[in-house]
Structures are given as C-alpha cells and as structure tokens.
Write a protein that holds these residues in place. Structure first.
Motif, short mmCIF file in Angstrom:
data_model
loop_
_atom_site.label_atom_id
_atom_site.label_comp_id
_atom_site.label_asym_id
_atom_site.label_seq_id
_atom_site.Cartn_x
_atom_site.Cartn_y
_atom_site.Cartn_z
N PRO A 11 0.75 -1.39 0.06
CA PRO A 11 -0.02 -0.12 -0.17
C PRO A 11 0.85 1.20 0.01
CG PRO A 11 -0.01 -0.90 2.35
CD PRO A 11 0.76 -1.84 1.35
N ASP A 12 0.31 2.23 -0.83
CA ASP A 12 1.04 3.86 -0.49
C ASP A 12 0.96 4.44 0.54
OD1 ASP A 12 2.33 3.34 -3.23
OD2 ASP A 12 0.17 3.51 -4.06
N ALA A 13 -0.22 3.95 1.30
CA ALA A 13 -0.54 4.47 2.67
C ALA A 13 -1.48 3.72 3.21
CB ALA A 13 -1.17 5.87 2.54
N GLY A 14 -1.53 3.70 4.55
CA GLY A 14 -2.55 2.80 5.23
C GLY A 14 -1.53 1.39 5.52
N ASP A 15 -2.46 0.30 5.98
CA ASP A 15 -1.73 -0.85 6.28
C ASP A 15 -2.79 -2.02 6.11
OD1 ASP A 15 0.32 -2.48 7.13
OD2 ASP A 15 0.65 -1.39 8.85
N VAL A 16 -2.11 -3.22 5.97
CA VAL A 16 -2.90 -4.42 6.08
C VAL A 16 -2.57 -5.17 6.99
CG1 VAL A 16 -3.04 -6.61 4.70
CG2 VAL A 16 -2.58 -4.38 3.47
N ILE A 17 -3.54 -5.52 7.91
CA ILE A 17 -3.28 -6.13 9.33
C ILE A 17 -3.94 -7.58 9.24
CG2 ILE A 17 -3.67 -6.03 11.71
CD1 ILE A 17 -2.64 -3.57 10.80
N LEU A 18 -2.92 -8.67 9.18
CA LEU A 18 -3.39 -10.06 9.22
C LEU A 18 -3.20 -10.76 10.32
CD1 LEU A 18 -3.92 -12.30 7.35
CD2 LEU A 18 -1.57 -12.71 6.65
N ALA A 19 -4.00 -11.26 11.04
CA ALA A 19 -4.22 -11.74 12.13
C ALA A 19 -3.28 -11.04 13.36
CB ALA A 19 -3.09 -13.28 11.98
N GLY A 20 -3.70 -9.65 13.29
CA GLY A 20 -2.98 -8.82 14.55
C GLY A 20 -1.73 -8.30 14.16
N ARG A 21 -1.45 -8.63 13.05
CA ARG A 21 0.24 -8.30 12.45
C ARG A 21 0.12 -7.30 11.47
NH1 ARG A 21 5.30 -12.08 10.31
NH2 ARG A 21 6.71 -10.60 10.33
N ALA A 22 0.91 -5.96 11.57
CA ALA A 22 0.80 -5.19 10.62
C ALA A 22 1.78 -5.63 9.64
CB ALA A 22 1.38 -3.60 11.10
N CYS A 23 1.41 -5.58 8.26
CA CYS A 23 2.21 -6.26 7.21
C CYS A 23 2.48 -5.30 6.18
CB CYS A 23 1.48 -7.42 6.58
SG CYS A 23 0.99 -8.70 7.74
N GLY A 24 2.05 -4.38 6.04
CA GLY A 24 2.22 -3.14 4.92
C GLY A 24 3.77 -2.61 4.80
N ARG A 25 4.45 -2.59 5.82
CA ARG A 25 5.77 -2.20 5.59
C ARG A 25 6.92 -3.40 5.68
NH1 ARG A 25 3.23 0.58 3.61
NH2 ARG A 25 2.54 2.72 3.99
N LEU A 26 6.56 -4.58 6.02
CA LEU A 26 7.50 -5.63 6.15
C LEU A 26 8.31 -5.66 4.72
CD1 LEU A 26 5.14 -8.30 7.67
CD2 LEU A 26 6.48 -6.78 8.78
N SER A 27 9.45 -6.36 5.12
CA SER A 27 10.51 -6.68 3.88
C SER A 27 9.81 -7.63 2.78
CB SER A 27 11.68 -7.18 4.45
OG SER A 27 11.58 -8.56 4.96
N ASP A 28 10.25 -7.73 1.85
CA ASP A 28 10.08 -8.61 0.90
C ASP A 28 10.06 -9.91 1.10
OD1 ASP A 28 9.30 -6.55 -0.88
OD2 ASP A 28 11.38 -6.81 -2.13
N GLN A 29 11.02 -10.38 1.92
CA GLN A 29 11.31 -11.65 2.44
C GLN A 29 10.19 -12.14 3.36
OE1 GLN A 29 15.12 -12.53 4.30
NE2 GLN A 29 14.91 -14.51 4.37
N GLU A 30 9.83 -11.28 4.24
CA GLU A 30 8.99 -11.69 5.33
C GLU A 30 7.51 -11.60 4.70
OE1 GLU A 30 10.18 -9.15 9.50
OE2 GLU A 30 10.01 -7.86 7.36
N ARG A 31 7.31 -10.70 3.71
CA ARG A 31 5.74 -10.85 2.95
C ARG A 31 5.87 -12.18 2.17
NH1 ARG A 31 3.68 -5.81 1.46
NH2 ARG A 31 3.94 -6.38 -0.73
N THR A 32 6.66 -12.47 1.42
CA THR A 32 6.81 -13.87 0.74
C THR A 32 6.39 -15.08 2.07
OG1 THR A 32 8.34 -12.90 -0.75
CG2 THR A 32 8.07 -15.62 -0.40
N ALA A 33 7.21 -14.91 3.16
CA ALA A 33 6.98 -16.00 4.08
C ALA A 33 5.33 -16.12 4.49
CB ALA A 33 7.90 -16.01 5.14
N ILE A 34 4.91 -14.94 4.51
CA ILE A 34 3.47 -14.70 5.18
C ILE A 34 2.85 -15.33 3.91
CG2 ILE A 34 1.57 -13.23 5.65
CD1 ILE A 34 3.65 -11.38 7.01
#
Length: 226
Positions: free
Chosen positions: A61-84
C-alpha cells in the motif's frame, strides 16, 4: 463476535501513467472474519485485482496498512511478506495455473514441499483435499486430462494446502459453465466453512455472490457494501 483475520486500514494505492497519477484505492477500509465468505462485485477496471493483490501482500500500500492476524504487514520486507504469503494466504485465479507436467496430487503437494513438509506427509494431505473436493480418483491425472471444473477444484485444493488464514480468489469460476461453476462454488464454500478460512472472492456471477455472507464493491477507491 467473529475473529477478524484480515483488515485493510485506510489503504491507498496509486499508479503513475505518463504525467497522470491514477488513484485506485483511496483510503479503503475492509475487514474479513474467520469462516466468512465475502463477494467482491465490481466492473472491470475498478481495481478488484489491485485490492486482491494488496490484501494478499503482492503489492505494498502507498499509505495505510494491511493487518493479518493482528500483525501489521504493509511495511514488512519482501522476504517477510513472501513467508506470510506462503504460509497464511491462498490464491485462486480465473485460470487454474496448474503445472502441466505434474499430476493433480503433485500440484497440491508443491506448496507443502516448499514449506518444508516431508513428501509422504504432503501427499497424504493432498489426497485428503482431493477427497474433500470429490476428485480423489483423478489424483494421478495431469491437468490436461481433467475437466475445467476438476482443474479448478485442484487449484482450490492447492491454494489451501498449507492451511492458510485467508483465501483470495479472482473470478475462480469465470471460465466455467453455470452448472460447473455452482458445483465448484459449493465445494469452495464447504471448505471455507469447515476450515474457518476467511475468503474474499471477486466475481461477476451475481447468483454466486448472493450465496455469500455479504457483498461489497469498489466506489471511488473505497470498499462499500452492496
């Protein structure tokens, strides 16, 4: 109260085309609960795929966030997002995207093997899913030997092979005739109810949309109820 699995908070998504800035999502808010099926019904070009890709952590997201199971994911690294994505998010598309050189059961084993499951355990899980989708007898057939409805049921089974929290589907019955589409939808709905998945399903099929828990659409970059 149902447990919220995924939440979009004030999500913005923009693209630049030449000198123009296109705003697709403009402060979009949305939540999805465990065991809930929500239909996303909107005309082509309104941002359905962008919404699914952002919710599925394929796009940031360019702004805001995506929360998955209580975890903010919008600013995670590519590696972390791939694992999720690998562990917690399942994707189904209009075309099945099965690997043609592998059998149905092998296609369902693939994401499990990538996750690190032993082959025997992955095969057992794959066969259980094929049985649940009522096509166990077709497990050793390659995609070209399966009907359209069978191919899509294999694709759904593959998407949930790692027991994700969320299933995101983009026109999963779009290539099927009405009778087959209804049958595939019934199998998908039963899987969602039984497993407690949270499912967001983009569809142009209004009959199927009416059979889901609720319906939403996109309007001026916002997600609104229908």
């Amino acid at each position: 109260m149902n447990e919220t699995i995924i939440e979009l908070k004030a999500v913005e998504r923009h693209y630049v085309q030449g000198q123009r800035k296109l705003t697709i999502l403009n402060g979009a808010d949305f939540s999805l609960s465990r065991g809930e099926m929500v239909a996303l019904v909107a005309p082509s070009g309104t941002g359905k795929s962008t919404l699914l890709h952002t919710a599925g952590l394929l796009e940031r997201p360019d702004a805001g966030d995506v929360i998955l199971a209580g975890r903010a994911c919008g600013r995670l690294s590519d590696q972390e997002r791939t694992a999720i994505r690998r562990n917690d998010i399942g994707f189904v598309y209009q075309f099945h995207h099965l690997l043609p050189e592998f059998s149905a059961v092998e296609n369902i084993m693939m994401p499990q093997l990538v996750k690190g499951l032993p082959p025997a355990e992955a095969r057992t899980r794959a066969m259980q899913l094929l049985d649940y989708m009522q096509i166990a007898k077709r497990g050793e057939h390659r995609p070209a030997e399966l009907s359209g409805g069978e191919q899509q049921r294999v694709a759904i089974a593959r998407a949930v092979a790692n027991a994700p929290l969320v299933l995101l589907a983009d026109e999963p019955t779009g290539n099927l005739d009405p009778t087959t589409a209804s049958y595939v939808f019934d199998a998908l709905a039963a899987l969602v109810r039984q497993s407690g998945l949270a499912a967001l399903i983009a569809t142009h099929n209004h009959d199927l949309a009416q059979r889901m828990d609720r319906r939403v659409t996109l309007s001026e970059g916002h997600i609104v109820p229908l």
